[in-house]
Design a protein around this motif. Sequence first.
Motif, short mmCIF file in Angstrom:
data_model
loop_
_atom_site.label_atom_id
_atom_site.label_comp_id
_atom_site.label_asym_id
_atom_site.label_seq_id
_atom_site.Cartn_x
_atom_site.Cartn_y
_atom_site.Cartn_z
N ASP A 20 27.29 15.81 26.43
CA ASP A 20 26.46 17.01 26.34
C ASP A 20 25.00 16.77 26.69
OD1 ASP A 20 28.61 18.59 25.57
OD2 ASP A 20 28.30 18.20 23.43
N HIS A 30 19.61 24.24 26.68
CA HIS A 30 20.78 24.15 27.56
C HIS A 30 20.92 25.46 28.33
CE1 HIS A 30 25.04 23.83 28.70
NE2 HIS A 30 24.96 22.53 28.43
N ALA A 101 32.83 20.46 29.80
CA ALA A 101 32.69 19.95 28.43
C ALA A 101 33.76 18.94 28.06
CB ALA A 101 32.71 21.12 27.45
N GLY A 104 32.10 16.23 25.52
CA GLY A 104 31.57 16.94 24.36
C GLY A 104 32.68 17.43 23.45
#
Length: 324
Positions: A20, A30, A101, A104
Motif C-alpha cells: 500500500d 491516496h 491491492a 495490501g
Amino acid sequence: MGPLFTVLVLALVLDALCGDFPWLFRRMPHPVVWVGNLIGWFERRLNKPRYGNRDLLMRGLLTSVAVIGCAAGFGGLVQLISSFGGIFVIADILLLAVLIAQKGLYQHVRAVSVALKRDGLSGGRIAVSMIVGRDPNTLDTAGVSRAAIESCAENFSDGVVAPLFWYVLGGPIGLCAYKAINTLDSMIGHRSARYLYFGRFAARLDDVVNFVPARIAGAVICLAAVIGRKSSGERAWTVMLRDGVKHKSPNAGWQEAAFAGALGLSLAGPRCYGAELVDDPYIGDGRRDANASDIDRALTLYTTSCILNAAWPIVLKVLWIGLI
C-alpha cells in the motif's frame, strides 16, 4: 508482448514489494482518498432528506457521473504522459501498482490470523474490524475466521482482478473510472434509508462493471485450488456453480463459493451489522468452525490465485495476436 506486458509485470512486482506504499501515503492522500473526498463533497450538498425519491435518484446519478468523469480525466492525463514512451511509461506502472491491492489485502487478512494466534479472540476481533463492516463483538473465533476469509475472497475480485481487467480493457482511463465506481459503491451504494435512492445508480453500476471480473476471479480461484495441495479444485468448481447465486450480491458469491468449496468450509450465513441481523444463507457445505489455520490456507489459495491472475492478460494478448 510490448508495453502492456512490461507495465503489467513491473506494476505487479512493485505492488508485491511495496504493498500500500505506506511510506508515501503517510505524507500525502491516496488517490482513492481524493475520490472519497470528492464523493463526500457532492453527497453533503446533494443528498438532503427533503428531496423526493426521484430527485434523489437524479442527484445520485449526477454525483456518480461527475466523480467518474473526474477520475477518468486523471487517468487520461496519465495515459497522455505515458504515450510519450520511454521513461514516461513509469506513470502507467505507478498508477496500476498503487490502485491494485494484492499485497495490501494479503497483509490485512494475515493480520487477523496473527492476532488470533497471538492474542486470542479479542485480538482477532480488533484485526477483523479493520476489513469487514459487521459487528466484531458478535463473532466467535469461527466467525472472525470466516469473516477474514470472506473478505479475502470478495476483495480478490474488487481489489485485484477487476482493476487489472479494466486496465487491460481501457488503460489508465478504464482503471481510474473503475476505482471511482468501486469507491462510490463503498460510500453511497448502501441499502440504508439515507442512500437507498441517492446511491442506487452507483450500486447498480458497480454490479455491472464487476460482472465479468467476478466470474474471472471465481474461475481463477478454482484453477488455483487445482494446483494447491490443501485445497480441492473439484469442490471449488462444484460449489461455485451451485452456490454462487445464493449471495445477495450478483457478483460476490462466485469468489466466496469458490473459496468455500476449495477449503471445505461454509461461509456467509447470518451476520450482524450493527443492530441489524442479516439472515443470509450459508455458501458451501463444509465446516463452519473455521480457525486461524483456515485463514492461512485461504491466504495460500489467494497467493496462487494472484499469480494465475497475472497470467490471463498475457494469454489473452497471445490469443489476440494469433487471431490477427
